[in-house]
Design an enzyme around this catalytic site. Structure first.
Site, PDB file in Angstrom:
ATOM      1  N   ALA A  46       0.867  -1.193   0.000  1.00  0.00           N
ATOM      2  CA  ALA A  46       0.000   0.000   0.000  1.00  0.00           C
ATOM      3  C   ALA A  46       0.893   1.228   0.000  1.00  0.00           C
ATOM      4  O   ALA A  46       2.086   1.141   0.317  1.00  0.00           O
ATOM      5  CB  ALA A  46      -0.886   0.029   1.251  1.00  0.00           C
ATOM      6  N   TYR A  60      -5.570   9.042   3.358  1.00  0.00           N
ATOM      7  CA  TYR A  60      -4.970   7.705   3.511  1.00  0.00           C
ATOM      8  C   TYR A  60      -5.995   6.765   4.157  1.00  0.00           C
ATOM      9  O   TYR A  60      -6.275   5.673   3.651  1.00  0.00           O
ATOM     10  CB  TYR A  60      -3.690   7.788   4.363  1.00  0.00           C
ATOM     11  CG  TYR A  60      -3.244   6.447   4.887  1.00  0.00           C
ATOM     12  CD1 TYR A  60      -2.806   5.454   4.018  1.00  0.00           C
ATOM     13  CD2 TYR A  60      -3.266   6.161   6.258  1.00  0.00           C
ATOM     14  CE1 TYR A  60      -2.407   4.197   4.500  1.00  0.00           C
ATOM     15  CE2 TYR A  60      -2.871   4.930   6.741  1.00  0.00           C
ATOM     16  CZ  TYR A  60      -2.440   3.954   5.863  1.00  0.00           C
ATOM     17  OH  TYR A  60      -2.050   2.728   6.343  1.00  0.00           O
TER      18      TYR A  60
HETATM   19  N1  NAP Z   1       3.681   1.275   8.742  1.00  0.00           N
HETATM   20  C1  NAP Z   1       2.688   1.568   9.551  1.00  0.00           C
HETATM   21  O1  NAP Z   1       2.878   2.278  10.567  1.00  0.00           O
HETATM   22  C2  NAP Z   1       1.298   1.039   9.284  1.00  0.00           C
HETATM   23  C3  NAP Z   1       0.283   1.304  10.217  1.00  0.00           C
HETATM   24  C4  NAP Z   1      -1.002   0.791   9.999  1.00  0.00           C
HETATM   25  C5  NAP Z   1      -1.266   0.036   8.861  1.00  0.00           C
HETATM   26  N2  NAP Z   1      -0.266  -0.186   7.954  1.00  0.00           N
HETATM   27  C6  NAP Z   1      -0.584  -0.970   6.758  1.00  0.00           C
HETATM   28  O2  NAP Z   1       0.274  -2.093   6.775  1.00  0.00           O
HETATM   29  C7  NAP Z   1       0.588  -2.477   5.436  1.00  0.00           C
HETATM   30  C8  NAP Z   1       2.105  -2.607   5.311  1.00  0.00           C
HETATM   31  O3  NAP Z   1       2.680  -1.340   5.559  1.00  0.00           O
HETATM   32  P1  NAP Z   1       4.261  -1.149   5.530  1.00  0.00           P
HETATM   33  O4  NAP Z   1       4.590  -0.216   6.612  1.00  0.00           O
HETATM   34  O5  NAP Z   1       4.953  -2.452   5.454  1.00  0.00           O
HETATM   35  O6  NAP Z   1       4.429  -0.381   4.143  1.00  0.00           O
HETATM   36  P2  NAP Z   1       5.787  -0.060   3.369  1.00  0.00           P
HETATM   37  O7  NAP Z   1       6.968  -0.390   4.191  1.00  0.00           O
HETATM   38  O8  NAP Z   1       5.645   1.344   2.868  1.00  0.00           O
HETATM   39  O9  NAP Z   1       5.750  -1.057   2.145  1.00  0.00           O
HETATM   40  C9  NAP Z   1       4.866  -0.838   1.096  1.00  0.00           C
HETATM   41  C10 NAP Z   1       5.007  -1.979   0.130  1.00  0.00           C
HETATM   42  O10 NAP Z   1       4.136  -1.747  -0.990  1.00  0.00           O
HETATM   43  C11 NAP Z   1       4.870  -2.012  -2.175  1.00  0.00           C
HETATM   44  N3  NAP Z   1       4.319  -1.284  -3.307  1.00  0.00           N
HETATM   45  C12 NAP Z   1       4.261   0.051  -3.477  1.00  0.00           C
HETATM   46  N4  NAP Z   1       3.689   0.332  -4.680  1.00  0.00           N
HETATM   47  C13 NAP Z   1       3.404  -0.854  -5.269  1.00  0.00           C
HETATM   48  C14 NAP Z   1       2.838  -1.243  -6.510  1.00  0.00           C
HETATM   49  N5  NAP Z   1       2.400  -0.352  -7.418  1.00  0.00           N
HETATM   50  N6  NAP Z   1       2.728  -2.565  -6.792  1.00  0.00           N
HETATM   51  C15 NAP Z   1       3.154  -3.489  -5.906  1.00  0.00           C
HETATM   52  N7  NAP Z   1       3.686  -3.192  -4.712  1.00  0.00           N
HETATM   53  C16 NAP Z   1       3.809  -1.877  -4.397  1.00  0.00           C
HETATM   54  C17 NAP Z   1       6.282  -1.576  -1.836  1.00  0.00           C
HETATM   55  O11 NAP Z   1       7.197  -2.155  -2.768  1.00  0.00           O
HETATM   56  P3  NAP Z   1       8.672  -1.488  -3.019  1.00  0.00           P
HETATM   57  O12 NAP Z   1       9.127  -0.942  -1.724  1.00  0.00           O
HETATM   58  O13 NAP Z   1       9.467  -2.659  -3.530  1.00  0.00           O
HETATM   59  O14 NAP Z   1       8.458  -0.417  -4.040  1.00  0.00           O
HETATM   60  C18 NAP Z   1       6.430  -2.134  -0.426  1.00  0.00           C
HETATM   61  O15 NAP Z   1       6.749  -3.488  -0.454  1.00  0.00           O
HETATM   62  C19 NAP Z   1      -0.039  -1.423   4.537  1.00  0.00           C
HETATM   63  O16 NAP Z   1      -1.242  -1.921   4.032  1.00  0.00           O
HETATM   64  C20 NAP Z   1      -0.310  -0.257   5.462  1.00  0.00           C
HETATM   65  O17 NAP Z   1      -1.424   0.490   5.023  1.00  0.00           O
HETATM   66  C21 NAP Z   1       1.012   0.280   8.141  1.00  0.00           C
END
Ligand code: NAP
Length: 294
Positions: free
Chosen positions: A67, A131
């Site tokens: 995401a 978001y």
């Molecule tokens: N981080 C937080 O604090 C938090 C809190 C609540 C909920 N969440 C949710 O938890 C989930 C994981 O978050 P995270 O923190 O791990 O996010 P993240 O570190 O920003 O990772 C995002 C991932 O999405 C991939 N991505 C981006 N654009 C893409 C595309 N067009 N096609 C395919 N893949 C794509 C990225 O790939 P590349 O990096 O290889 O480009 C990366 O693997 C998300 O759904 C987020 O909404 C996160």
């Protein structure tokens, strides 16, 4: 067990892959810009590539962690972000249903407005920023395409980072390390969770679903400690033996996209399944930040 993890290069996806591989499950992760060993490149907004990948892999489970999750980035690129957070999630759910894969979509506490915690899974959502709106619309789209899918809402995450600014928690370290006077938000209440805890919860949920195929719908997990960003800095200062005398608590709402004041989520639906993993913030943050101390 065959599992596909979207966002396998991301903060949460990396932890999920590690925990699932420790179970000797057959895990394939997708990446977009950070393709490395064990990950396959897949642009989730390219529907034919997604279909080809899922039809080839035929995973039993898809953990959908990819995401755009930076609220300010979503404010500035709303329509583009909707293609990933909403349309791609909807399409993934449709393909998963057709193939017979169980989809678990990762969502956020930002679906709530933060005015009346704690929130149960069934409580009314009212995202304050774009978001949160995209993630809520993603939830609805997934459940519309496949009512047997699962949603797991999680709060602010931290864990082992590739860059210290990769998580909204670990990015506080440079503030602490610099000696310049700074303010840190002491307004919004947060419940940080270590990504390994989320990965363990997902592992247990997958196991529970293999025993009871009727498990579906929305689940929530929350950290057990209530901390503002300033509180997190004080905790980091304590466990890393760094002074925080130059940082003052800011009682005002954080700048940028509006954030919920207190979106504490009730986790009892997972706990009723016997699923619970919690790393104390002091322990988890020390482990994640120690490699960054020079
Ligand atoms: N981080 C937080 O604090 C938090 C809190 C609540 C909920 N969440 C949710 O938890 C989930 C994981 O978050 P995270 O923190 O791990 O996010 P993240 O570190 O920003 O990772 C995002 C991932 O999405 C991939 N991505 C981006 N654009 C893409 C595309 N067009 N096609 C395919 N893949 C794509 C990225 O790939 P590349 O990096 O290889 O480009 C990366 O693997 C998300 O759904 C987020 O909404 C996160």
């Amino acid at each position: 067990m065959r599992v596909l993890v979207t966002g396998g290069s991301g903060l949460l996806g990396r932890a999920v892959m590690k925990v699932f591989q420790e179970k000797n499950w057959n895990v394939l992760g997708t990446a977009f810009s950070r393709v490395s060993q064990g990950l396959v490149k897949c642009d989730l907004t390219d529907s034919s590539s997604v279909e080809a990948l899922i039809e080839k892999e035929k995973p039993d489970f898809i953990i959908h962690a990819a995401a755009e999750r930076a609220p300010d980035a979503v404010e500035n690129r709303y329509e583009e972000t909707r293609k990933l957070n909403v349309a791609a999630s909807s399409h993934l759910a449709a393909v998963a249903k057709r193939i017979g894969s169980k989809l678990i979509y990762i969502s956020t506490d930002y679906v709530f407005d933060g005015t009346s915690p704690p929130y149960r899974e069934t409580d009314t959502c009212n995202p304050l920023n774009k978001y949160g709106q995209t993630k809520l619309d993603g939830e609805k789209a997934v459940l519309k395409e496949d009512p047997s899918a699962c949603i797991l809402r999680v709060p602010i995450l931290y864990g082992p980072v590739e860059k210290v600014d990769e998580s909204a928690v670990t990015c506080l370290l440079p503030l602490l390390q610099s000696k310049a006077p700074k303010k840190a938000s002491h307004y919004e209440k947060r419940y940080p969770v270590h990504v390994r805890d989320v990965a363990l919860i997902l592992r247990d949920l997958v196991i529970a679903i293999t025993k009871d195929k009727e498990i579906n719908g929305i689940f929530q997990w929350s950290g057990k400690e209530q901390l503002t960003k300033y509180d997190m800095i004080v905790a980091m200062s304590r466990v890393l033996s760094l002074s925080h005398d130059h940082i003052t608590p800011d009682p005002n709402p954080a700048p940028g996209a509006p954030r919920p004041y207190d979106a504490r989520m009730d986790s009892s639906r997972l706990e009723a399944l016997g699923i619970s993993h919690h790393t104390a913030f002091d322990v988890g943050i020390k482990e994640c930040l120690s490699p960054w101390l020079v």
